[in-house]
Design a protein around this motif. Structure first.
Motif, mmCIF file in Angstrom:
data_model
loop_
_atom_site.group_PDB
_atom_site.id
_atom_site.type_symbol
_atom_site.label_atom_id
_atom_site.label_comp_id
_atom_site.label_asym_id
_atom_site.label_seq_id
_atom_site.Cartn_x
_atom_site.Cartn_y
_atom_site.Cartn_z
ATOM 1 N N PHE A 313 0.836 -1.199 0.000
ATOM 2 C CA PHE A 313 0.000 0.000 0.000
ATOM 3 C C PHE A 313 0.873 1.252 0.000
ATOM 4 C CE2 PHE A 313 -2.685 -3.332 1.657
ATOM 5 C CZ PHE A 313 -3.897 -3.085 1.019
ATOM 6 N N GLY A 314 0.298 2.352 -0.471
ATOM 7 C CA GLY A 314 1.016 3.618 -0.487
ATOM 8 C C GLY A 314 0.258 4.688 0.273
ATOM 9 N N CYS A 315 1.008 5.605 0.924
ATOM 10 C CA CYS A 315 0.409 6.802 1.537
ATOM 11 C C CYS A 315 0.595 7.931 0.528
ATOM 12 C CB CYS A 315 1.124 7.154 2.836
ATOM 13 S SG CYS A 315 1.126 5.811 4.033
ATOM 14 N N TYR A 316 -0.512 8.561 0.155
ATOM 15 C CA TYR A 316 -0.485 9.599 -0.883
ATOM 16 C C TYR A 316 -0.760 10.977 -0.283
ATOM 17 C CZ TYR A 316 -0.703 5.789 -4.300
ATOM 18 O OH TYR A 316 -0.418 4.664 -5.058
ATOM 19 N N THR A 325 5.532 3.755 1.539
ATOM 20 C CA THR A 325 4.831 2.495 1.221
ATOM 21 C C THR A 325 4.934 1.554 2.420
ATOM 22 O OG1 THR A 325 6.855 1.666 0.170
ATOM 23 C CG2 THR A 325 5.170 2.613 -1.291
ATOM 24 N N PHE A 326 3.973 0.632 2.523
ATOM 25 C CA PHE A 326 3.967 -0.298 3.663
ATOM 26 C C PHE A 326 3.160 -1.549 3.311
ATOM 27 C CE2 PHE A 326 0.140 2.262 4.114
ATOM 28 C CZ PHE A 326 -0.822 1.336 4.511
ATOM 29 N N ARG A 327 3.277 -2.554 4.184
ATOM 30 C CA ARG A 327 2.411 -3.736 4.099
ATOM 31 C C ARG A 327 1.808 -3.986 5.471
ATOM 32 N NH1 ARG A 327 4.309 -8.743 5.994
ATOM 33 N NH2 ARG A 327 6.363 -8.573 6.967
ATOM 34 N N ILE A 328 0.773 -4.820 5.515
ATOM 35 C CA ILE A 328 0.143 -5.207 6.781
ATOM 36 C C ILE A 328 0.743 -6.552 7.191
ATOM 37 C CG2 ILE A 328 -2.047 -5.715 7.938
ATOM 38 C CD1 ILE A 328 -3.423 -4.103 5.622
#
Length: 393
Positions: A313-316, A325-328
């Protein structure tokens, strides 16, 4: 086959006895074999045949008003009768009608699924609805959409939304879309926001677990490779299915657990297919969630989190540029591409990151993380082909 006693009127909840008393039994028809329909269980007994025929009469006269059953008797039975037995009854009634030519004047037999049916029927009915327009049964398919809306569970609405999203028969697809927009409007949501909120949790707890109880023995739900549902016994052994009950098990509990497990397996397959398509669509169209919404609908959803864990996922920011960007992770915390813990931003938005938004170094780093954890995304994400416009295009 268990033998159940008939339920006398005096043992019924008063409102149910009263509602039945006010009805006349249904008139005999060539296709309807009321005596061979499965029992409807209420407080450990079954409705007597005369009361079943009164219910059939009520179902025949019932209609749907804005997705709600007009039948007071159906509502009372949903309150007091065993839900699985009601659903099985509705499905068998529908099958009788279908096998005897499915005359459109008796389509109330399909309507019965909307009045008293549940998720097991929804999962069998949805593929039929999708096929009916191709068999010159457009009107029956449209009525099928009404039935899904009336069942009204998350699974039913998700199935309805699945038809609105993807179907080769445009007429039916449009009808489903209009229906979903009406439901969303009534709840003060956009269609996408509604679709986020009608993902069934399949009875899983907040960490994605569930117990199937046989009385003296319990089995834990485990999601295996490629999202396969499995069970783990007390000794820690993982199996693809629940065992057969033995003489020391609680018969009623084991029967209920097996029915719930079968329904979970079917629901899971359908949910994961539809939700994987929705997440891929979110990546392609640039769908975004605000941080609190993302946490509630993806990170904290007991089922969706299992899919979301397989994606990056990305933070926009407000201009649509990726900030991080990150993952769970397995324990529902967040980690970056160095496997360091990170937090959701206080502002901005979150999206399934499109590979066009990442440079080669970031794609390579994430590719390594997914490989190390043996994570297989539900669709092509990092390795997706990108068509970039040429100068002058």
């Amino acid at each position: 086959e268990e033998l159940l006693e008939d339920l006398p009127r005096e043992e019924m909840p008063p409102a149910l006895a009263e509602a039945l008393q006010a009805l006349k039994p249904i008139k005999a028809t060539a296709w309807l074999q009321s005596a061979s329909l499965p029992p409807i269980k209420v407080t450990g007994k079954k409705l007597a045949l005369a009361d079943v025929e009164r219910l059939l009469s009520a179902l025949k006269d019932a209609s749907f008003e804005n997705g709600v059953s007009s039948s007071a008797l159906a509502a009372l039975l949903k309150q007091h009768a065993d839900a699985t037995s009601l659903d099985t009854f509705a499905w068998k009634l529908f099958e009788q009608w279908l096998s005897m030519g499915a005359a459109s004047k008796d389509k109330w037999a399909l309507g019965a699924v909307g009045h008293i049916g549940g998720d097991a029927s929804v999962l069998k009915l949805t593929p039929m609805i999708r096929d009916w327009p191709g068999e010159s049964q457009h009107q029956r398919a449209v009525f099928g959409l009404e039935v899904l809306r009336a069942v009204g569970t998350d699974t039913a609405l998700m199935s309805l939304n699945g038809i609105a999203q993807k179907l080769k028969f445009q007429g039916l697809k449009e009808k489903a879309k209009v229906m979903m927009e009406g439901i969303a409007q009534a709840r003060g949501l956009t269609r996408e926001q509604l679709a986020d909120r009608i993902v069934p949790d399949c009875g899983l707890d907040e960490m994605g677990g569930r117990i199937f109880d046989f009385g003296p023995r319990q089995f834990k739900f485990v999601l295996g490779a490629e999202m396969k549902p499995l069970v783990r016994d007390a000794a820690g052994k993982v199996k693809p299915d629940l065992p057969s009950p033995n003489s020391s098990d609680d018969k009623d509990k084991a029967e209920a657990a097996i029915a719930a497990w079968k329904l979970l397996k079917k629901t899971l397959k359908e949910v994961l297919k539809i939700q994987a398509e929705r997440l891929e669509d979110a990546m392609i169209t640039g769908r975004r969630w605000v941080p609190q919404e993302f946490e509630m609908l993806l990170v904290k959803h007991p089922l969706i989190v299992n899919l979301a864990r397989q994606l990056v996922f990305g933070c926009y920011d407000g201009q649509g540029a990726v900030q991080s960007t990150f993952r769970i992770t397995e324990d529902q915390s967040l980690a970056d591409s160095n496997d360091d813990p990170c937090d959701l931003p206080g502002a901005g938005s979150i999206g399934v990151v499109h590979p066009a938004h990442l440079d080669e170094a970031a794609k390579s780093a994430w590719g390594q993380v997914l490989s190390d954890y043996e994570i297989i995304p539900p669709f092509q994400q990092l390795g997706r082909e990108i068509c970039r416009p040429e100068p002058g295009d």
